[in-house]
Design a protein around this motif. Structure first.
Motif, mmCIF file in Angstrom:
data_model
loop_
_atom_site.group_PDB
_atom_site.id
_atom_site.type_symbol
_atom_site.label_atom_id
_atom_site.label_comp_id
_atom_site.label_asym_id
_atom_site.label_seq_id
_atom_site.Cartn_x
_atom_site.Cartn_y
_atom_site.Cartn_z
ATOM 1 N N THR A 19 0.896 -1.140 0.082
ATOM 2 C CA THR A 19 -0.125 -0.025 -0.093
ATOM 3 C C THR A 19 0.726 1.328 0.018
ATOM 4 O O THR A 19 0.268 2.375 -0.316
ATOM 5 C CB THR A 19 -0.850 -0.007 1.226
ATOM 6 O OG1 THR A 19 -0.158 -0.073 2.624
ATOM 7 C CG2 THR A 19 -2.018 -1.029 1.249
ATOM 8 N N VAL A 23 -0.627 5.158 -1.411
ATOM 9 C CA VAL A 23 -0.847 6.095 -0.092
ATOM 10 C C VAL A 23 0.055 7.355 -0.378
ATOM 11 O O VAL A 23 -0.404 8.432 -0.183
ATOM 12 C CB VAL A 23 -0.798 5.381 1.213
ATOM 13 C CG1 VAL A 23 -0.518 6.368 2.252
ATOM 14 C CG2 VAL A 23 -1.662 4.325 1.463
ATOM 15 N N ARG A 39 7.087 8.215 8.286
ATOM 16 C CA ARG A 39 6.737 6.871 8.375
ATOM 17 C C ARG A 39 7.419 5.989 9.441
ATOM 18 O O ARG A 39 6.759 5.061 10.134
ATOM 19 C CB ARG A 39 6.939 6.252 7.092
ATOM 20 C CG ARG A 39 6.196 4.794 6.734
ATOM 21 C CD ARG A 39 6.518 4.303 5.336
ATOM 22 N NE ARG A 39 7.853 3.983 5.183
ATOM 23 C CZ ARG A 39 8.386 3.048 4.546
ATOM 24 N NH1 ARG A 39 7.186 2.262 3.680
ATOM 25 N NH2 ARG A 39 9.508 2.527 4.348
ATOM 26 N N ALA A 213 -1.207 12.332 8.856
ATOM 27 C CA ALA A 213 -2.285 11.218 9.022
ATOM 28 C C ALA A 213 -2.020 10.088 8.127
ATOM 29 O O ALA A 213 -2.098 8.838 8.605
ATOM 30 C CB ALA A 213 -3.832 11.702 8.900
ATOM 31 N N TRP A 214 -1.795 10.190 6.790
ATOM 32 C CA TRP A 214 -1.459 9.117 5.768
ATOM 33 C C TRP A 214 -0.123 8.458 6.076
ATOM 34 O O TRP A 214 -0.086 7.355 6.133
ATOM 35 C CB TRP A 214 -1.374 10.001 4.594
ATOM 36 C CG TRP A 214 -2.566 10.178 3.745
ATOM 37 C CD1 TRP A 214 -3.120 11.492 3.332
ATOM 38 C CD2 TRP A 214 -3.722 9.238 3.295
ATOM 39 N NE1 TRP A 214 -4.448 11.151 2.703
ATOM 40 C CE2 TRP A 214 -4.734 10.004 2.450
ATOM 41 C CE3 TRP A 214 -3.770 7.690 3.368
ATOM 42 C CZ2 TRP A 214 -5.561 9.260 2.114
ATOM 43 C CZ3 TRP A 214 -4.756 7.171 2.795
ATOM 44 C CH2 TRP A 214 -5.825 8.005 2.137
ATOM 45 N N ALA A 217 -0.687 6.206 9.174
ATOM 46 C CA ALA A 217 -1.283 4.857 8.866
ATOM 47 C C ALA A 217 -0.381 3.902 8.030
ATOM 48 O O ALA A 217 -0.339 2.822 8.153
ATOM 49 C CB ALA A 217 -2.734 5.257 7.690
ATOM 50 N N GLY A 221 0.253 0.744 9.903
ATOM 51 C CA GLY A 221 -0.655 -0.357 9.025
ATOM 52 C C GLY A 221 0.137 -1.274 7.867
ATOM 53 O O GLY A 221 0.165 -2.232 7.419
ATOM 54 N N GLN A 222 1.140 -0.313 7.358
ATOM 55 C CA GLN A 222 1.789 -0.683 6.239
ATOM 56 C C GLN A 222 3.269 -1.185 6.564
ATOM 57 O O GLN A 222 3.693 -1.875 5.987
ATOM 58 C CB GLN A 222 2.250 0.555 5.081
ATOM 59 C CG GLN A 222 2.698 0.060 4.127
ATOM 60 C CD GLN A 222 4.328 0.113 3.953
ATOM 61 O OE1 GLN A 222 4.886 1.393 4.643
ATOM 62 N NE2 GLN A 222 4.897 -0.418 3.129
#
Length: 295
Positions: A19, A23, A39, A213-214, A217, A221-222
């Motif tokens: 993803t 993203v 990240r 926010a991205w 995630a 999550g990634q």
């Protein structure tokens, strides 16, 4: 964990890993090292929460203190993987990076053969060659950029398969013996090292609230969740097998880009993807049939 369950987990891991590309297309202001910093930072936060829950804060701190060189070297490998991928994406085309990453199974197989003395079956070698050829077919027509920045980006991307091969081999080595070592904390070390190294290069920070926010995630999550799953599955799977399954990230990445960014795959992408899937499926079906693994 059975072999079949470990394979299923690795497929899910690659789905989550894939993803990153779609993203990153949603970002407004964050670029280059800042993308990597945010990240990695959120990856570290997520990993700390997961590992503290799994091991307990005291046990986690103790493992970080007494883990020794193997744990910290694995952490360094994770840091290189976390950092090099995102930096390379900002310097050259995604196709260039993905083609370079397709060499990971070969690196891993060679390291396992020479350092762990694994005797690789002919089917695994054939699958590695076929999968690499399939991905080269997928992106060969799109590889571009002979300029200095593209060349440098490709060299940076080489850090991903090289560090990945070393890391999976280390995890395999640590997972065998009378007292298998807990290598999960190496993920946290890698995330924190990546964030620490890229923060000075990312300053001043310019990401919008939406970007953060991205990237949060992505970090959780990634990276955090699937990386914990991958290390768990790697205790059961051979290192070359893990690297081979990880190539599914490329195929899933194409699908995400198609669905989330409107980038329809070309005929070469579809044909090469079929070769990769066929090689992976044949290798795993033969392995499962011979082992008679139960799920």
């Amino acid at each position: 964990m059975t072999h079949r369950r470990a394979v299923f987990i690795m497929v899910l891991v690659t789905l989550l890993w894939s993803t990153a590309g779609v993203v990153s297309r949603q970002l407004e202001a964050a670029r280059s090292f800042e993308v990597t910093f945010w990240r990695s930072l959120f990856n570290g936060v997520g990993l700390f929460a997961i590992l503290a829950w799994l091991r307990g804060p005291a046990a986690l701190a103790g493992r970080l203190r007494t883990g020794g060189r193997l744990l910290w070297f694995s952490g360094l490998c994770w840091s290189v993987m976390f950092t090099a991928f995102m930096v390379a994406i900002t310097m050259t085309t995604v196709a260039n990076v993905l083609v370079v990453m397709a060499t990971a199974p070969l690196f891993t197989a060679l390291l396992s053969r020479f350092f762990l003395h694994h005797r690789l079956p002919a089917r695994t070698w054939a699958a590695i060659i076929a999968a690499g050829a399939g991905i080269a077919w997928m992106y060969g027509a799109d590889i571009s950029g002979a300029g200095e920045q593209h060349v440098l980006g490709t060299l940076v991307a080489l850090g991903v398969p090289a560090a990945s091969a070393i890391n999976w081999t280390l995890i395999q080595h640590a997972s065998h013996g009378d007292a298998p070592a807990d290598m999960l904390p190496a993920l946290l070390i890698g995330a924190l090292l990546s964030a620490a190294v890229t923060l000075p290069l990312a300053w001043p920070l310019q990401a919008s609230a939406g970007d953060v926010a991205w990237l949060a995630a992505l970090g959780v999550g990634q990276l955090a969740i699937p990386c914990v799953m991958a290390v768990t599955a790697a205790r059961t799977l051979a290192a070359p097998e893990v690297a081979l399954l990880a190539l599914l990230e490329v195929l899933f990445g194409v699908a995400w880009a198609w669905l989330g960014a409107g980038e329809a795959p070309s005929t070469a992408a579809l044909g090469g993807g079929a070769v990769v899937l066929g090689a992976l499926a044949a290798n795993e079906l033969i392995a499962l049939t011979r082992r008679g693994a139960a799920f």
